[in-house]
Design a protein around this motif. Sequence first.
Motif, short mmCIF file in Angstrom:
data_model
loop_
_atom_site.label_atom_id
_atom_site.label_comp_id
_atom_site.label_asym_id
_atom_site.label_seq_id
_atom_site.Cartn_x
_atom_site.Cartn_y
_atom_site.Cartn_z
N THR A 1 0.69 -1.09 0.04
CA THR A 1 -0.15 0.53 0.01
C THR A 1 0.79 1.44 0.37
O THR A 1 0.27 2.02 -1.08
CB THR A 1 -0.90 -0.21 0.58
N ASN A 2 2.17 1.66 1.40
CA ASN A 2 2.60 2.75 1.19
C ASN A 2 3.24 2.64 -0.24
O ASN A 2 3.95 4.03 -0.19
CB ASN A 2 3.15 2.11 2.52
N ARG B 1 2.70 3.08 -2.57
CA ARG B 1 2.25 4.04 -3.74
C ARG B 1 3.12 5.59 -3.79
O ARG B 1 3.29 6.57 -4.88
CB ARG B 1 1.18 4.12 -3.39
N ASP B 2 3.47 5.22 -2.00
CA ASP B 2 4.50 7.15 -1.82
C ASP B 2 5.74 7.46 -1.57
O ASP B 2 6.14 7.65 -2.02
CB ASP B 2 3.66 7.57 -0.93
N THR C 1 0.40 8.47 2.35
CA THR C 1 -0.60 7.25 1.97
C THR C 1 -1.83 7.71 3.16
O THR C 1 -2.93 8.23 2.17
CB THR C 1 0.03 6.17 2.42
#
Length: 164
Positions: free
Chosen positions: A38-39, A41-42, A129
């Motif tokens: 998930t993280n 992405r950033d 995020t």
Amino acid sequence: MTEFRTNTTEGGAVKLRGYCPEDCRELAELFYHTVHRTNSRDYTAEQCSAWASGTVDLERWNASFLQHLTLVAQLDGKLAGFADMDAAGFLDRLYVRWDCQRRGVATALCDALEEAVAAPQFTTHASITAKGFFEKRGYCAIRCQQVQRGSQCLTNFVMVKVGR
């Protein structure tokens, strides 16, 4: 093991319960996979690896979970996330399994913690995020900070919300 509540959302029924030490290893695994799925992405792959190396001091995590109010969320019978808050209102960890995101898990965890902890304000160090999620909950970013993890520098935000 105390059950806190069941929240029915569009994504299913989120059940919350209190943490027990037998959860620690599975929560550490959820933490690792959430950061890397998930993280990412950033944050770069190197930053994610520094943040969540796959090696957690389970004794230290367990002690911390036991000192805080720590809740575990289940969705459709599987571990979906966890969060912990200390008595002063500091939300230390909030992680939701990558495939349970946007189904009300984080909201249920935060609602329960903010309701249970009588603090004049709630504070967290939100990742890039998570920043938008906390803003929607009424948290305000009071500063951006750089956190060193090994050789990597990670950006996060100190965020505050007025409590009770």
